[in-house]
Design an enzyme around this catalytic site. Structure first.
Site, short mmCIF file in Angstrom:
data_model
loop_
_atom_site.label_atom_id
_atom_site.label_comp_id
_atom_site.label_asym_id
_atom_site.label_seq_id
_atom_site.Cartn_x
_atom_site.Cartn_y
_atom_site.Cartn_z
N ARG A 278 3.12 -45.17 -20.62
CA ARG A 278 4.34 -45.76 -20.05
C ARG A 278 4.45 -45.40 -18.57
O ARG A 278 4.25 -44.24 -18.20
CB ARG A 278 5.57 -45.26 -20.81
CG ARG A 278 5.55 -45.69 -22.27
CD ARG A 278 6.79 -45.32 -23.03
NE ARG A 278 6.66 -45.70 -24.43
CZ ARG A 278 7.55 -45.47 -25.38
NH1 ARG A 278 8.69 -44.85 -25.05
NH2 ARG A 278 7.35 -45.83 -26.62
N ARG A 293 9.32 -36.48 -20.34
CA ARG A 293 9.13 -37.86 -19.87
C ARG A 293 7.81 -37.93 -19.12
O ARG A 293 7.71 -37.53 -17.96
CB ARG A 293 10.30 -38.27 -18.96
CG ARG A 293 10.38 -39.77 -18.66
CD ARG A 293 11.48 -40.05 -17.66
NE ARG A 293 12.79 -39.72 -18.17
CZ ARG A 293 13.58 -40.56 -18.86
NH1 ARG A 293 13.16 -41.79 -19.11
NH2 ARG A 293 14.77 -40.17 -19.27
N GLU A 365 16.39 -37.51 -27.47
CA GLU A 365 15.76 -38.38 -28.47
C GLU A 365 14.38 -37.88 -28.88
O GLU A 365 13.53 -37.60 -28.03
CB GLU A 365 15.63 -39.80 -27.92
CG GLU A 365 14.96 -40.77 -28.88
CD GLU A 365 14.55 -42.08 -28.23
OE1 GLU A 365 13.58 -42.67 -28.71
OE2 GLU A 365 15.19 -42.48 -27.22
N SER A 368 13.20 -42.94 -32.96
CA SER A 368 14.08 -44.10 -33.07
C SER A 368 13.50 -45.00 -34.14
O SER A 368 12.29 -45.02 -34.37
CB SER A 368 14.21 -44.85 -31.74
OG SER A 368 12.98 -45.44 -31.38
N ARG A 406 6.64 -35.35 -27.64
CA ARG A 406 7.92 -34.79 -27.24
C ARG A 406 8.48 -33.81 -28.28
O ARG A 406 9.29 -32.95 -27.95
CB ARG A 406 8.92 -35.91 -26.97
CG ARG A 406 10.24 -35.41 -26.40
CD ARG A 406 11.25 -36.51 -26.19
NE ARG A 406 10.95 -37.35 -25.05
CZ ARG A 406 11.79 -38.25 -24.56
NH1 ARG A 406 12.98 -38.41 -25.11
NH2 ARG A 406 11.45 -39.00 -23.53
#
Length: 441
Positions: A278, A293, A365, A368, A406
């Protein structure tokens, strides 16, 4: 994309969804207008094409009659020749009009398709309205540790990772630049243990494990809904017209593209393990420390194909499997119902599980799970035989995270000890072969 039939039959529902997402509800009227132009042009096209076929036969008959009369020296030959030329001229005019109407229909169809692709999935009932901060907390599980009562100040995951010889950001930046890292020694072992536990968990619940491609063609990325509004987030290999995927969801969504699948015996469920990439465009200054991140990470992703009427129940199942994984790493977490304005285009509803990060004093987070209803399947032409026997219909697709890099943040910070060691959660120990991660001497 959304179903044009839904826009025709329930335009107010689509407008309300757009409004809840913070998007322009006026696009619904533009879609209906383009749809009407396309349907009108197609109706005229079909009518004139039928007339064209009749006239073409008449031209052939008229030319045949003329040639026969001319050969026989018939006195009517001149009259028949005039009629044949008139028929031919009429046929040519009809041909031009049919071609023009076909072009009009194609142009209206292309405009309709373009407009439909701009509309996010229609949210399901109950999704909170608003943006990123308007989520609803559905449940909080576990209690954060009171490190002050225990008599020490917790270290953040990077400081812990460096003491354990588990994370090396400096050399990651040297090789790849900012937001790249190395997982070294027990750091690499911990990630592999976590992901293997995720695969074992998925397999035990009937998922087929998959190692997926991490490069995808444009039509697959677009079909999965990842380059409509967020193209700047994706790495692209321009010379090859390929994209680096940010989740195995893309590859798993494309797995049954252009297929008719059998769901008579229940959902088809896959668990994809892949590297993910990403660009994190627009995140300058956010989470620059550590591995929260980053540009590259690993993830195990659940993906389910099911019947549309079963999608909401399947969504709850995916959330349940995520909860079971979070219980295995023994960290406090909460479940939030994401607001409409913070949903990605394909999602009709999304639940996030956020773990407590002690040094940040907030939940972040970790997982999800999204119900994409028929949005992706329509784009990718993934169908099933309609149980009612009326042809085929689009299936529903759903996804959910079972483990990712993460997660190491939450594990390290929540299970740290005063001496800088980290107690390994019990369920993870068989996969890691260690009970405690100890600082380097």
């Amino acid at each position: 994309m959304i179903d044009i039939k839904l826009v025709r039959d329930e335009p107010d529902r689509v407008r309300a969804s757009q409004q809840a997402r913070g998007e322009d509800p006026g696009i619904v009227d533009a879609i209906l207008a383009a749809d009407e132009r396309r349907r009108s042009s197609l109706t005229d096209f079909e009518r004139l094409r039928a007339e064209q076929k009749t006239v073409s036969k008449a031209v052939g008959a008229a030319m045949g009659a003329f040639q026969k009369a001319k050969k026989a020296g018939d006195a009517d030959a001149e009259h028949l020749e005039k009629r044949a030329h008139e028929a031919r001229s009429h046929a040519a005019t009809l041909s031009d009009r049919v071609k023009g109407l076909e072009e009009e229909a194609d142009a209206a169809g292309a405009e309709l398709d373009r407009l439909l692709r701009r509309v996010g999935n229609v949210i399901v009932d109950g999704v909170p309205t608003g943006g990123e901060d308007d989520y609803v907390v559905l449940e909080t599980v576990g209690t954060p540790r009171d490190f002050a009562a225990e008599g020490f100040e917790p270290l953040d995951h990077l400081a812990l990772g460096e003491k354990l010889g588990a994370i090396d950001m400096e050399r990651g930046a040297k090789v790849g630049g900012a937001r790249f890292y190395y997982l070294t020694g027990v750091g690499a072992q911990l990630e592999l243990a976590l992901l293997n536990m995720a695969i074992a968990h998925a397999t035990a619940n009937g998922f087929t494990p998959m190692i997926t491609p991490t490069l995808a063609r444009t039509e697959i990325m677009a079909g999965a809904g990842f380059i409509d509004a967020h193209d700047e987030e994706v790495y692209k290999l321009k010379d090859d017209e390929l994209y680096l995927t940010g989740t195995s969801e893309v590859a798993l969504a494309g797995y049954h593209a252009d297929e008719i699948i059998d769901l008579a015996n229940g959902p088809k469920r896959y668990a994809g393990w892949s590297a993910c990439y990403r660009r994190e465009a627009g995140s300058h200054g956010k989470d620059t420390r550590g591995i929260i991140r980053v540009h590259q990470f690993h993830k195990v992703e659940m993906f389910s194909y099911c019947r549309p009427e079963d999608a909401e129940a399947e969504h709850q199942r995916l959330l349940g499997w995520e909860r079971e994984m979070l219980a295995k790493i023994e960290v406090p977490y909460r479940i939030i119902d994401t607001a409409a304005g913070d949903l990605g285009g394909p999602a009709a509803r999304k639940f996030d599980c956020e773990a407590w990060v002690p040094t940040q004093g907030k939940y972040r987070e970790l997982t999800s799970t999204s119900n994409c209803t028929t949005y992706q399947a329509r784009r990718l032409n993934t169908r099933e035989r309609d149980p009612n026997g009326s042809g085929t219909r689009a299936v529903a697709t759903l996804n959910g995270t079972l483990g990712t890099t993460r997660w190491l943040v939450a594990i390290l910070e929540n299970h740290q000890q005063p001496d800088g060691s980290v107690v390994v959660p019990e369920a993870l120990r068989p996969f890691l072969g260690l009970d405690v991660l100890k600082p380097l001497a």
